[in-house]
Design an enzyme around this catalytic site. Sequence first.
Site, PDB file in Angstrom:
ATOM      1  N   ARG A  48      39.161  53.002  46.635  1.00 41.29           N
ATOM      2  CA  ARG A  48      39.881  52.172  47.621  1.00 41.29           C
ATOM      3  C   ARG A  48      38.966  51.778  48.776  1.00 41.29           C
ATOM      4  O   ARG A  48      39.019  50.654  49.274  1.00 41.29           O
ATOM      5  CB  ARG A  48      41.097  52.943  48.140  1.00 41.29           C
ATOM      6  CG  ARG A  48      41.993  52.134  49.075  1.00 41.29           C
ATOM      7  CD  ARG A  48      43.288  52.870  49.372  1.00 41.29           C
ATOM      8  NE  ARG A  48      44.141  52.089  50.250  1.00 41.29           N
ATOM      9  CZ  ARG A  48      44.568  52.498  51.440  1.00 41.29           C
ATOM     10  NH1 ARG A  48      44.233  53.705  51.894  1.00 41.29           N
ATOM     11  NH2 ARG A  48      45.348  51.730  52.180  1.00 41.29           N
ATOM     12  N   HIS A 108      38.299  47.875  49.814  1.00 37.80           N
ATOM     13  CA  HIS A 108      38.564  47.355  51.157  1.00 37.80           C
ATOM     14  C   HIS A 108      37.284  46.851  51.812  1.00 37.80           C
ATOM     15  O   HIS A 108      37.312  45.875  52.570  1.00 37.80           O
ATOM     16  CB  HIS A 108      39.213  48.441  52.020  1.00 37.80           C
ATOM     17  CG  HIS A 108      40.678  48.598  51.776  1.00 37.80           C
ATOM     18  ND1 HIS A 108      41.606  48.745  52.786  1.00 37.80           N
ATOM     19  CD2 HIS A 108      41.397  48.612  50.618  1.00 37.80           C
ATOM     20  CE1 HIS A 108      42.817  48.850  52.263  1.00 37.80           C
ATOM     21  NE2 HIS A 108      42.705  48.784  50.950  1.00 37.80           N
ATOM     22  N   ASN A 115      43.680  49.973  57.178  1.00 37.66           N
ATOM     23  CA  ASN A 115      42.613  50.921  56.856  1.00 37.66           C
ATOM     24  C   ASN A 115      42.812  52.303  57.469  1.00 37.66           C
ATOM     25  O   ASN A 115      41.976  53.191  57.266  1.00 37.66           O
ATOM     26  CB  ASN A 115      41.264  50.360  57.311  1.00 37.66           C
ATOM     27  CG  ASN A 115      40.782  49.218  56.439  1.00 37.66           C
ATOM     28  OD1 ASN A 115      41.189  49.100  55.288  1.00 37.66           O
ATOM     29  ND2 ASN A 115      39.924  48.368  56.992  1.00 37.66           N
ATOM     30  N   HIS A 137      45.488  51.465  40.560  1.00 36.45           N
ATOM     31  CA  HIS A 137      46.637  52.186  41.103  1.00 36.45           C
ATOM     32  C   HIS A 137      47.087  53.322  40.189  1.00 36.45           C
ATOM     33  O   HIS A 137      47.953  54.111  40.573  1.00 36.45           O
ATOM     34  CB  HIS A 137      47.791  51.223  41.356  1.00 36.45           C
ATOM     35  CG  HIS A 137      47.544  50.294  42.506  1.00 36.45           C
ATOM     36  ND1 HIS A 137      48.335  49.205  42.792  1.00 36.45           N
ATOM     37  CD2 HIS A 137      46.566  50.296  43.459  1.00 36.45           C
ATOM     38  CE1 HIS A 137      47.869  48.576  43.857  1.00 36.45           C
ATOM     39  NE2 HIS A 137      46.791  49.212  44.273  1.00 36.45           N
TER      40      HIS A 137
END
Length: 350
Positions: free
Chosen positions: A75, A79, A107, A205
């Site tokens: 992740r 990001h 975040n 996910h």
Amino acid sequence: MSLVSAMATGRRGGSWRSVVAMAMVVVVASSVTGARGQLRIGFYAQSCPGVERLVGEFVRQHVRRVPTVAAALLRLHFHDCFVRGCDASVLLNSTAGSVAEKDAPPNLTLRGFDFVDRVKTLVEEACPGVVSCADVLALAARDAVAAIGGPSWRVPTGRRDGTVSSMQEALDEIPKPTMSFKELTDLFASKGLGVRDLVWLSGAHTIGIAHCSSFADRLYGYPGAGAGNDTTDPSLDAAYAVNLRRRKCRAPSGGYAEDAIVEMDPGSHLSFDLGYYRALLKHRCLLRSDAALLSDAAARADVESVVGGPEEVFFQLFARSMATLGAVQVKTGAEGEIRRNCAVVNSHSN
């Protein structure tokens, strides 16, 4: 016929295994051509030989002990790449004059900063001032996925670190859990990523978690679902919604769901597998942005096909999209810098 169907059945020439082998070649090719031609395999072969082994060994050692590290690093990499490209700007601290990406609301639940710092320290001890934080993060994310039983892919290196990090840019560029399919595809397209990249990258996910606040709107007072605070998104499986409301995301008197953590792939969130897509087809996904994948006929067909095929097909599709993601808007050559401390630009380092 969807691409996945062709891969699973081998209708585009040979068995699905031969198609998988072809996909592996595409992983490498798409990585190099998508990165201005300046990223390359073995970039540090002379300047820091063994750096990939060093990163990989450290990551594997720790992921075996704490498997949730894999999702955190994956992740963090995602990001980072969505704001100013894969330049480690997400790792920079805020300063007196600027609020950094890591302090933007999307975040605040990121983890893994300390872990990346530890890897970077090891790399700096071996090769001071040579390997970028952006490359360390890209390699660590790849190795973490492999360590948890997911696919691996070749990561061309040579990224440079950015020197700018903006909270506002993070707010504008990071996909939101409430986005529609059109909003998602438009955002992905702005990064050079296609619809299928959206579908396959969403597969991450399978090892993810979500806070109740990110999908509370689907459980309480969903627009158009009726009156009161006990209405849910009709596209969410009713029994699953009841379970979430009763066991995970109970609504306090203020009317908002408690910000507990929920597995996005219940029962196998520590395994990199097809569980997320199976849950998606059962309408048991948490985020509106996940459910949005089923609103597009082609995307839904790809999801249905990958669920019906060998897991290895998903692995290769995911690896290909990760290789593409890792080349998004990278800085190379004389751009940016090689940060000694991933949290601080060199001009501010002690």
